[in-house]
Write an enzyme that holds these catalytic residues in place. Structure first.
Site, PDB file in Angstrom:
ATOM      1  N   ALA A 785       0.848  -1.192   0.000  1.00  0.00           N
ATOM      2  CA  ALA A 785       0.000   0.000   0.000  1.00  0.00           C
ATOM      3  C   ALA A 785       0.882   1.240   0.000  1.00  0.00           C
ATOM      4  CB  ALA A 785      -0.916  -0.003   1.222  1.00  0.00           C
ATOM      5  N   PRO A 786       0.895   2.024  -1.089  1.00  0.00           N
ATOM      6  CA  PRO A 786       1.732   3.222  -1.156  1.00  0.00           C
ATOM      7  C   PRO A 786       1.015   4.454  -0.622  1.00  0.00           C
ATOM      8  CG  PRO A 786       0.735   2.865  -3.274  1.00  0.00           C
ATOM      9  CD  PRO A 786       0.232   1.752  -2.380  1.00  0.00           C
ATOM     10  N   PHE A 804      -3.259   8.052  -0.828  1.00  0.00           N
ATOM     11  CA  PHE A 804      -3.081   6.710  -0.254  1.00  0.00           C
ATOM     12  C   PHE A 804      -3.937   5.676  -0.981  1.00  0.00           C
ATOM     13  CE2 PHE A 804      -5.021   3.740   2.943  1.00  0.00           C
ATOM     14  CZ  PHE A 804      -3.928   2.880   3.060  1.00  0.00           C
ATOM     15  N   HIS A 805      -3.362   4.483  -1.205  1.00  0.00           N
ATOM     16  CA  HIS A 805      -4.071   3.346  -1.787  1.00  0.00           C
ATOM     17  C   HIS A 805      -3.895   2.158  -0.849  1.00  0.00           C
ATOM     18  CE1 HIS A 805      -5.380   0.123  -4.331  1.00  0.00           C
ATOM     19  NE2 HIS A 805      -5.436   0.839  -5.444  1.00  0.00           N
ATOM     20  N   SER A 806      -4.993   1.685  -0.253  1.00  0.00           N
ATOM     21  CA  SER A 806      -4.888   0.554   0.673  1.00  0.00           C
ATOM     22  C   SER A 806      -4.872  -0.769  -0.084  1.00  0.00           C
ATOM     23  CB  SER A 806      -6.062   0.560   1.661  1.00  0.00           C
ATOM     24  OG  SER A 806      -7.214   0.022   1.055  1.00  0.00           O
TER      25      SER A 806
END
Length: 949
Positions: A785-786, A804-806
């Site tokens: 996740a970045p 944010f990307h989970s």
């Protein structure tokens, strides 16, 4: 009264040195009169720039001095006009004393001299305030022409030691000054360092001194000429040796010296250009097919079956059948023409049809190039020409992508509406094939020089496979390795523009070195240097990592001719065929390290880019070992034929033109860093989040232009992109942010980089990015996740943005740990903060209550929005005024969510929803997207934006 003359007596005899003195005097007078007048009349105005003024900046730049104000501009233009006469005469006299029988170079240099003079008039009389674009075009043309003018004058200098010495000094000072000039320009433009522009100005004025001074040295050469015109030393008759003649005599037998000593024929350079264009088409097809393949697992969210198309490149394996090998070597023109079907694939709208057509083209182009290498293995000069066409064609493809913001304009995902040049590209490709493949073809029988050794066929094939993977994964775009070493703001390393041109230069220099010095390029010492570069690129950021990248780029291109020459000494099926098999393995390997959550056996290689790099370098090492055996026989010192020397020069000329083009593109694309928000008078921030699906739309077309249109029309000041990292073979090694950021005017942060194994996140901002850090959130099971945590200067106030990307739905523990990490990260910020995110949770349930909690201090932009699962906009300590959801049409599978915020206003305790008519016009969302909207983009779910006060 004028004297009578007979048999050469002159009416008036004026020494030609006064032409040079006159040119020097008026050229310096033009610049320094403008400087004196400007300082006297407008000092504070001409030292002011977009960031600072006096006393931070206290010395004016050349452009500010000569082009911005009256009367200094007039002083400059008057004296430059006077200079033009001596200038044209200087170029003419230089041609007179350098012209020799059967020599084209003096004519070329004279033509360049005239061109420089005309372009000087262009940027002199069309100032940046008159027409910025044309001023830049003339200026770039002048600077680009300076290189061949300088080198040509040095090569043609009469054998006058004093003049040659001073020319070398002036040329060295001129080109050496470019390094600090660019450095301080970047310090001013990118880093906004006070006083940097003053330092830049000193180096800019130094360039003027050195440029005019270089031409002033003609005083020493013109002493032997008189006007009207009598040659007192015979130097205009080609009787005296030039410096170039002396160098060539001393350097006989040396490859570099002999290369440029031959005649110049336009037909042969046209042949070289056609060869290079064929190489460009090869690399276009090689890099284009994986982009098409990627579309199918992307939409299937897993293995689709279409991935098998990548095996099209193993067609050289069929050359194990002698009849097929013989047929291919005798029908190269037909194979090359068949491969051009890839340039017609854009005509087919159906993605599967485009994939099949391009796969067929890839199989034929690989067969055609391998057959070309194999057919020429008995002719050293022609084999070397094919290798140079292949290598320079690669650089041409990189320059094309550099000019087109990382999209190759001939890819099957391009067409006229999104920036493709498919029609003109196909037309030129047909001409290039017909031109370059019209010669005779050598026999397809086995060949081995007497007394030579072949080395290992298997190791040679492994070496070629490693070479192909290294090139395609790292060198098919100038920004790829830069993205590896990028680690956020402030800028502490290279940026895609202008440093992409430096990567291109390293590639070109490496290729030339490998051709001229194959013994050194194929040595274990060179291999060691390349391996060190690979290690630095893999493990370090910023400049240290980039220096490693440049060393690796130089080495890969230098060793390419060595490995190919070694591979052609064996059966093409056993070397090139095996090499392409290894290439496919490495391609899958480097995708598996990031796609481990979606592929069988993926967890075994999870996050091991270092293993991929190690395998690549070991494979190249195997090829070096085989090549060392091949080159150990008596043929190793075989002299270079005159035909080969002449051919080399033409490919080097094409390469030099491409290098100059890349520098020009870097100048034109250099970021202006003067971006402004859409509604500064309202202190409004419009922020959005969009999962862009890697820049491919639902119909498999590159979508950057369509994305640009909707982003611009929504008046977004800040936008976060997710699923945006395309710096891998399967995604085309491109950057979806570059075109949008440059066209609409955004600062850009992308990260974490491709060597951090995420699907990518990016931040585009109209506001300066003061600082940013990249985060990899806890992901013990699923995909990484970045997150980007950036601080922006919004109207003088520091505001944080988090993109944010989970992780995916299948890994709930990952998502729980990520929610805790991000909650603490946001809660630790004392500043106002906006989260632009992909959370994979239902509103008001589960992990949502960790993101929106006392720990994070975050609020949901609209808690009543029940129809969310992925995208969310959260905020704290900033006044929310609006929220909207905009449909994506066919660009991606995810909508755009947009929030409006006001900076500098106190945050009310209870924000109350209000109707749009009560909202000031400057704070409203654009009406363009109401109702049916435009091009499939409209407000949906609520059918209208929501507002608060």
């Amino acid at each position: 009264m004028a004297p009578r003359f007979k048999d050469g007596d002159a009416v008036v005899a004026i020494n030609a040195k006064w032409v040079a003195w006159t040119h020097t005097l008026f050229a310096y007078a033009a610049f320094f009169s403008a400087l004196i007048v400007g300082v006297a009349l407008h000092y504070h105005k001409i030292v002011q720039n977009e960031h600072y003024g006096y006393p931070d900046e206290w010395f004016p730049s050349v452009s500010a001095t000569i082009g911005d104000r009256y009367p200094e501009r007039s002083f400059f233009q008057v004296f430059i006009a006077i200079t033009s006469g001596p200038r044209f005469l200087l170029v003419f006299l230089w041609y007179i004393i350098t012209a020799r029988p059967n020599s084209t170079l003096p004519k070329v240099v004279a033509g360049v001299g005239v061109f420089r003079t005309l372009t000087c008039g262009g940027w002199t009389y069309v100032t940046s305030t008159d027409d910025h674009d044309w001023h830049d075009i003339f200026m770039i043309s002048y600077l680009v022409a300076t290189l061949p003018w300088t080198l040509g004058c040095l090569a043609l200098s009469p054998n006058n030691r004093r003049a040659v010495k001073y020319r070398k000094i002036m040329a060295s000072l001129f080109f050496g000054t470019l390094v600090p000039l660019i450095y301080y320009f970047i310090q001013h433009k990118v880093h906004k360092v006070p006083g940097a522009y003053t330092r830049y100005a000193f180096f800019e004025w130094s360039l003027i001194l050195f440029d005019v001074g270089f031409d002033a040295i003609t005083v020493l050469d013109f002493e032997g000429l008189e006007l009207v015109v009598r040659d007192v030393k015979g130097i205009s008759r080609g009787q005296l040796k030039t410096t170039a003649d002396s160098v060539l005599e001393k350097g006989k037998g040396k490859p570099v010296s002999n290369t440029f000593g031959e005649g110049f024929f336009w037909t042969e350079i046209l042949d070289a250009a056609a060869d290079v264009y064929n190489g460009f088409v090869f690399w276009t097809i090689v890099t284009g097919l994986p982009v098409l393949v990627w579309y199918f697992p992307l939409w299937h969210m897993g293995i689709s079956g279409y991935e098998v198309a990548i095996v099209a490149c193993i067609s050289p394996l069929f050359f194990a059948i002698p009849s097929l090998r013989s047929a291919a070597t005798k029908n190269l023109r037909l194979l090359h023409l068949m491969s051009l079907t890839a340039l017609l694939a854009y005509k087919f709208h159906d993605p599967a049809n485009r994939l099949f057509i391009t796969a067929f083209a890839l199989s034929t182009t690989c067969a055609a190039w391998v057959a070309s290498f194999f057919a020429e293995r008995g002719n050293t000069a022609r084999l070397e020409a094919r290798i140079m066409a292949w290598g320079v064609g690669l650089i041409m493809s990189v320059v094309a992508k550099f000019a087109c913001t990382t999209n190759n304009p001939l890819w099957p995902v391009m067409h006229g509406e999104n920036g493709g040049w498919n029609k003109i590209g196909l037309f030129i490709a047909i001409f290039a094939v017909l031109r370059s493949q019209r010669g005779s073809i050598t026999s397809g029988s086995d060949y081995l020089p007497a007394g030579g050794k072949k080395g290992s066929s298997l190791l040679a094939g492994v070496g070629f496979g490693g070479l192909m993977f290294a090139i395609v994964s790292l060198l098919t775009d100038s920004s790829t390795m830069i993205s590896w070493v990028w680690d956020g703001y402030p800028v502490r390393g290279p940026i895609a523009v202008p440093h992409g041109s430096v990567t291109i230069f390293a590639m070109g220099a490496g290729l030339v070195y490998g051709i001229f010095r194959p013994g050194v390029a194929g040595s274990w010492t060179a291999y060691g240097i390349g391996s060190v570069g690979a290690a630095l690129l893999t493990y370090y950021h910023h400049w240290t990592g980039y220096y490693g990248a440049l060393a690796l780029a130089f080495y890969i291109m230098a060793v390419a001719p060595v490995l190919i020459k070694s591979a052609v000494r064996h059966s093409p099926a056993g070397t090139f065929g095996i090499g392409f098999v290894l290439y496919i393995f490495l391609l899958l390997f480097h995708v598996w390290v990031v796609a481990y959550a979606f592929v069988p056996g993926g967890p075994l290689v999870r996050e091991h880019t270092d293993w991929v790099m190690l395998t690549t370098m070991l494979a190249i090492g195997a090829g070096v070992f085989s090549a060392a055996t091949s080159n150990s026989g008596p043929s190793r010192k075989k002299p270079v034929s005159p035909n080969s020397k002449r051919q080399r020069s033409y490919y080097v000329y094409v390469l030099a033109a491409l290098q100059l083009l890349s520098v020009s593109v870097a100048y034109l694309r250099f970021p202006t860093n003067d971006y402004k928000p859409h509604h500064p008078e309202e202190k409004i921030v419009t922020a959005g989040i969009w999962t862009v699906h890697f820049g491919l739309d639902n119909d498999m077309w590159a979508s950057e232009r369509r994305m640009r249109d909707v982003i611009g029309e929504l008046e977004l000041d800040v936008i976060g992109f997710l699923e945006s990292d395309n710096q891998r073979i399967i995604m085309g090694n491109k950057d979806v942010t570059q075109y949008i950021a440059e066209d609409l005017g955004y600062y850009t942060d992308f990260g974490p980089g491709p060597n951090k194994h995420t699907w990518g996140s990016a931040l585009l901002s109209k506001f300066p990015i003061v600082n940013s850090t990249h985060h990899l959130l806890p992901s013990p099971v699923g995909e990484l996740a970045p997150a980007i945590h950036a601080t922006l200067d919004m109207y003088g106030e520091m505001v944080d943005i988090v993109v944010f990307h989970s992780g995916q739905e299948e890994d709930p523990e990952d998502r729980r740990l990520q929610s805790q990490y991000l909650s603490k990260l946001m809660g630790s910020s004392p500043r106002p903060l906006i989260l632009l995110s992909y959370l994979v949770t239902k509103p008001l349930e589960g992990n949502y209550n960790t993101y929106v909690s006392d720990v994070s201090q975050m609020k949901d932009i609209d808690p009543t929005d029940w129809d969310r699962w992925c995208e969310y906009v959260l905020y704290k300590k900033i006044h929310r005024t609006g929220y909207a959801r905009v449909s994506r049409d066919t660009i991606t599978d995810t909508e755009i969510q947009v929030g409006k915020f006001v900076v500098g206003e106190p945050v009310p305790e209870n924000e109350v929803r209000i109707p749009e008519e009560l909202v000031p016009v400057g704070r409203r969302f654009p009406p363009l997207f109401r109702g049916e909207g435009v091009r499939g983009h409209r407000y949906h779910v609520f059918d209208e934006p929501r507002y608060w006060q």
